[in-house]
Scaffold this active site. Structure first.
Site, PDB file in Angstrom:
ATOM      1  N   HIS A  98       0.831  -1.209   0.000  1.00  0.00           N
ATOM      2  CA  HIS A  98       0.000   0.000   0.000  1.00  0.00           C
ATOM      3  C   HIS A  98       0.864   1.258   0.000  1.00  0.00           C
ATOM      4  CE1 HIS A  98      -3.491   2.567   1.288  1.00  0.00           C
ATOM      5  NE2 HIS A  98      -2.511   3.265   1.839  1.00  0.00           N
ATOM      6  N   GLU A  99       1.779   1.346   0.948  1.00  0.00           N
ATOM      7  CA  GLU A  99       2.598   2.558   1.050  1.00  0.00           C
ATOM      8  C   GLU A  99       3.488   2.732  -0.170  1.00  0.00           C
ATOM      9  OE1 GLU A  99       2.078   4.869   3.100  1.00  0.00           O
ATOM     10  OE2 GLU A  99       0.655   3.745   4.325  1.00  0.00           O
ATOM     11  N   HIS A 132       1.813   4.773  -2.777  1.00  0.00           N
ATOM     12  CA  HIS A 132       2.020   6.216  -2.601  1.00  0.00           C
ATOM     13  C   HIS A 132       3.380   6.622  -3.168  1.00  0.00           C
ATOM     14  CE1 HIS A 132      -1.498   7.160  -0.239  1.00  0.00           C
ATOM     15  NE2 HIS A 132      -1.187   6.322   0.734  1.00  0.00           N
ATOM     16  N   HIS A 184       3.326   6.894  -6.867  1.00  0.00           N
ATOM     17  CA  HIS A 184       2.631   8.122  -7.254  1.00  0.00           C
ATOM     18  C   HIS A 184       3.610   9.298  -7.203  1.00  0.00           C
ATOM     19  CE1 HIS A 184      -1.426  10.508  -6.764  1.00  0.00           C
ATOM     20  NE2 HIS A 184      -0.860  10.703  -7.934  1.00  0.00           N
TER      21      HIS A 184
END
Length: 678
Positions: free
Chosen positions: A467-468, A471, A474
Site C-alpha cells: 500500500h505505502e 504512494h 505516485h
C-alpha cells in the site's frame, strides 16, 4: 552559519538528496527563519510590480518562491514524525504557529489575491496550456476558500484560529506519541506471549531490552485500536491488557490527556468554518475535494453502514459459538476468535503464513518485482547515500531505458521516536519549472527482531508495504511543470487511490509465487493456501468495514458540529455519534477513538477520513479493469502510469480517472469485495 547551513542552497548529492550527514539540530531554526523571510520578500516583489498582472509575472514567480523553506520543512517534518527528539518536539511546537502565520501572510495577502483574481477573470482569453490553466484555477479556488476575500478584521480572527489550531494539533500528536510509549504493556515472562511466533517474542524482548527492562517483554502499541498480536495471543488476560492500554490513550488524565484538545480543536474548526462562510468544518473541507459536500459523503457511508453492521452481527454470532455458553465476545477476543473461525471455515492460518513473508524477499521479490513487471522500473540499493536514520535504506530507481527516476527510502522498523502508523513523505518533489528530481520516503512500524534473526512480516504488514509503496510510486511517477502539482499533491479523497490499487499485486499469481518463500525451507507458499485466501476475502469484512466506518463517521460527526453547538464530554459525544449510525457494538470499537485519532486531529485527514473508502470505489473498479485487460503487463502499467500516476495533481483527478477507465467509477465492485451486496 550562512556558509555552512545545508538548507540554504540545493543539495549537490545525487537527486538533490538532503545532506543528512551534515544536518545538525542548530541548522533548522535559522533555515526556517531565512525561509520565511525570503518567501515573503519574493511575494512582495510580485505584488510590488507596476506591470498589470499576467500568468508570467504572478504565477511563475509564486511557484518559484520558498525554496529554502521547502527544503527545511520537508526534512524537519519527516524527522519529527519518524525520529523525534526532545529538540524536534520543542521546535515543532514553536514552528507550527509560525508556519501557519506565514501561510496566512501569503494566502490572505490582498494585493496577491487581486493579481490572482485578475488573471483568473481573463482565463478564457489567455493562451495557456491545460496544466497552466489548471494552476490558475487551483490558486484562485484555494485563496478564495482560505479567506482571501475577507475584510481585515475577519482576516485577523482567521489568523488567530489558524495559529492556535496548528499549536493544538502539534500538541495532540506529541501527547499521543508519549502516551503510546507510556502505555506499552510490560510482561514478566514469555509464557504470557503464548501463541506468538519466535520472531514476535524476540521483538518483544528487544523492545524491553531497549527500555532497560532486560528479561522482560514489551508489547508496543500500534496506532489503530486493535493490535495485530491479538489474533495469536492465547491468554485472554494478556489480550485484555493490550486492548485496555490501547483504548486508554489520551483519556487517563495527566499531561498526555487529549480530551480537552479534541474539544478545543473541533470548536475552533467550527468557528473558523463559519467565519469562512460554511456551516461546518466538514462543509469547508469537502468543498475542495472530489466529494464536494458532506451530504455526498453521508450518502455513501450511509449506504455502507447498515449492511456492514448486519454482517458484523452475524460474524459475532459465529464467534460466540467458540465460547462457553453465556459468555460474550469482547473487543479483545474478536481477532483471536476470528482466526479460529477462519481456520475452521477456510483453513487459512495467518500466523502460519509469516514464515513466507520474510521482509527482504517481500521487498525485492514482491514489491519491487511487481513494479518492474508493470512499469519496467528497476531498483538498486545505494549504501553510499546516507539517510536520516541508520535503519533507513536508500534505493535508486531507474526507468526501463536506464534513465533516472528518483530515490526511494524505506524506514521499516518501529521505535519509540517514531509516530504510529505507516506513511509516505516526499523529501524532494519533481518539477520541470524548478528542475528538481524526486526523493520519497516510506515509513512503517514493524517490530524489529534481535540481531541476526529474520524480519517476518504479518499478512497485514505485507499488505501495508504494498500500500505505502503505491504512494511512493505516485510520488516517483508524477511528471509536472509546477511544484504545486508535484507527486501526491491531489485532493485528499483521491490520494489513497493509487496506494490501494497497488495492494492488488500482493496476491497476484506471478508476484506471490515470486516472493512468498519459506525463509527456512525455501519452499514456495502452496497455491492452495493462496486459493483459500482468495476464497476467504470477504470473511470478517462486516467487522473490518464497521470499525473503519465507525471511525469515518466519528470524524464526520466531530466536524459536523456548528459554531453554536456546545460539546463538553468527548466520551458522551462519541457514544452518541456511533449509536446514531448503528455502529455502537461494544465488541467492535472504532478503528480509532477520538483521543488517539491522529488522522483527524493531527494528520491532515480532518473531515476526510472517509477518503479511504471513497478512494476504494475507484480502486475496486480499477482492479476489475486490470483483470478484464490482461492483468500484470507492461501495456497496462504504461496506461495507468501515463494517465493517472504520471499526471500528479496537474488535472482534475476524476477527469484523469475517466481518461484511464473510459467512464466514471461504479460502486458495485466495492460492494462485492466487502460482501455488502451488489
Amino acid at each position: 552559519m550562512a556558509d555552512t547551513n545545508p538548507f540554504f542552497s540545493p543539495s549537490t548529492l545525487p537527486y538533490q538528496l538532503p545532506p543528512f550527514a551534515e544536518i545538525r539540530d542548530e541548522h533548522y531554526r535559522p533555515a526556517f527563519d531565512r525561509g520565511f523571510e525570503e518567501q515573503l520578500a519574493e511575494v512582495e516583489a510580485i505584488t510590488a510590480s507596476p506591470e498589470p498582472p499576467t500568468f508570467e509575472n504572478t504565477f511563475l514567480p509564486l511557484e518559484r518562491s520558498g525554496g529554502v523553506l521547502q527544503r527545511v520543512a520537508e526534512v524537519f517534518f519527516n524527522k519529527s514524525s519518524s525520529d523525534s527528539t526532545d529538540f524536534t518536539n520543542a521546535l515543532e511546537e514553536e514552528i507550527a504557529p509560525q508556519l501557519a502565520a506565514h501561510q496566512d501572510a501569503i494566502l490572505l495577502n490582498p494585493a496577491l489575491y487581486a493579481r490572482i483574481a485578475a488573471v483568473h477573470a481573463q482565463l478564457d482569453d489567455l493562451d495557456l496550456d491545460a496544466e497552466s490553466r489548471y494552476l490558475v484555477e487551483r490558486y484562485h479556488t484555494e485563496f478564495t476558500l482560505a479567506g482571501a476575500g475577507l475584510d481585515d478584521a475577519d482576516k485577523e480572527r482567521l489568523r488567530e484560529y489558524n495559529q492556535r489550531l496548528s499549536t493544538l494539533t502539534t500538541r495532540f500528536e506529541k501527547n499521543l506519541l508519549a502516551d503510546t510509549n507510556e502505555l506499552a504493556v510490560v510482561l514478566d515472562s514469555a509464557d504470557e506471549l503464548a501463541g506468538l511466533g519466535e520472531g514476535e517474542i524476540s521483538a518483544a524482548a528487544e523492545a524491553a531490552r531497549e527500555r532497560g527492562l532486560d528479561g522482560k517483554y514489551v508489547v508496543t502499541l500500534v496506532l489503530p485500536t486493535g493490535h495485530p498480536w491479538l489474533a495469536s495471543l492465547t491468554r485472554r488476560d494478556v489480550r485484555e491488557r493490550i486492548m485496555t492500554a490501547s483504548r486508554s490513550r489520551g483519556i487517563h488524565g495527566g499531561d498526555n490527556d487529549n480530551r480537552e484538545l479534541v474539544l478545543e480543536i473541533t470548536r475552533l474548526r467550527a468557528e473558523r468554518a463559519r467565519l469562512l462562510g460554511f456551516d461546518t468544518h466538514a462543509a469547508f473541507v469537502t468543498a475542495d475535494e472530489t466529494a464536494r459536500t458532506p451530504q455526498a459523503v453521508a450518502d455513501m457511508l450511509g449506504r455502507l453502514a447498515p449492511p456492514a453492521a448486519r454482517n458484523a452481527r452475524a460474524e459475532q454470532a459465529d464467534l460466540e459459538r467458540q465460547l462457553p455458553d453465556g459468555d460474550t465476545v469482547q473487543s479483545w477476543d474478536w481477532a483471536h476468535l476470528t482466526e479460529k473461525v477462519r481456520q475452521e471455515k477456510y483453513d487459512v492460518d495467518f500466523a502460519a503464513m509469516r514464515p513466507y513473508f520474510e521482509a527482504e524477499r517481500v521487498l525485492h521479490d514482491g514489491v519491487f518485482h511487481a513494479a518492474t513487471s508493470l512499469y519496467g522500473i528497476t531498483f538498486a540499493e545505494r549504501p553510499d547515500l546516507v539517510a536520516y536514520h541508520p535503519e533507513a535504506r536508500v534505493f535508486e530507481v531507474r526507468n526501463e531505458d536506464g534513465s533516472e527516476l528518483g530515490l526511494y527510502i524505506l524506514d521499516l522498523y518501529t521505535r519509540d521516536s517514531k509516530r504510529g502508523g505507516a506513511w509516505m513523505n516526499p523529501l524532494i518533489s519533481q518539477s520541470e519549472l524548478l528542475g528538481t528530481p524526486t526523493v520519497v520516503v516510506n515509513n512503517l512500524n514493524v517490530p524489529k527482531p534481535a540481531a541476526g534473526e529474520p524480519t517476518l512480516l504479518t499478512y497485514d504488514e505485507t499488505n501495508t508495504l504494498f500500500h505505502e509503496f503505491g504512494h511512493a510510486l505516485h510520488g516517483l511517477f508524477a511528471r509536472v511543470t509546477y511544484p504545486k502539482f508535484a507527486g501526491t499533491n491531489v485532493f485528499r479523497d483521491f490520494v489513497e487511490f493509487p496506494s490501494q490499487v497497488n495492494e492488488m499485486w500482493m496476491l497476484w499469481p506471478e508476484i506471490v509465487e515470486n516472493y512468498a518463500v519459506h525463509h527456512v525451507t525455501g519452499e514456495r507458499m502452496p497455491q492452495e493456501l493462496v486459493d483459500r485466501l482468495h476464497a476467504s476475502e470477504s470473511f470478517n469484512e462486516g467487522f473490518a468495514t464497521s470499525e473503519y466506518l465507525a471511525a469515518a463517521l466519528l470524524d464526520q460527526a466531530w466536524h459536523s458540529i456548528t459554531a453554536d453547538d456546545a460539546v463538553e464530554d468527548v466520551a458522551a459525544f462519541e457514544a452518541q455519534a456511533l449509536a446514531a449510525v448503528g455502529l455502537d457494538a461494544p465488541a467492535i470499537p472504532p478503528r480509532y477513538a477520538s483521543t488517539y485519532f491522529a488522522h483527524t486531529f493531527s494528520g491532515g485527514y480532518d473531515a476526510g477520513y472517509y477518503s479511504y473508502i471513497w478512494s476504494e470505489v475507484l480502486d475496486a473498479d480499477t482492479v476489475e479493469w486490470f483483470k478484464e485487460n490482461g492483468g500484470l503487463n507492461r501495456a497496462n502499467g504504461d496506461r495507468f502510469r501515463s494517465r493517472l500516476l504520471g499526471v500528479g495533481g496537474s488535472k482534475d483527478p476524476l477527469e484523469a480517472y475517466r481518461d484511464f477507465r473510459g467512464r466514471d467509477a461504479v460502486i458495485e465492485p466495492l460492494l462485492k469485495r466487502r460482501g455488502l451486496g451488489g
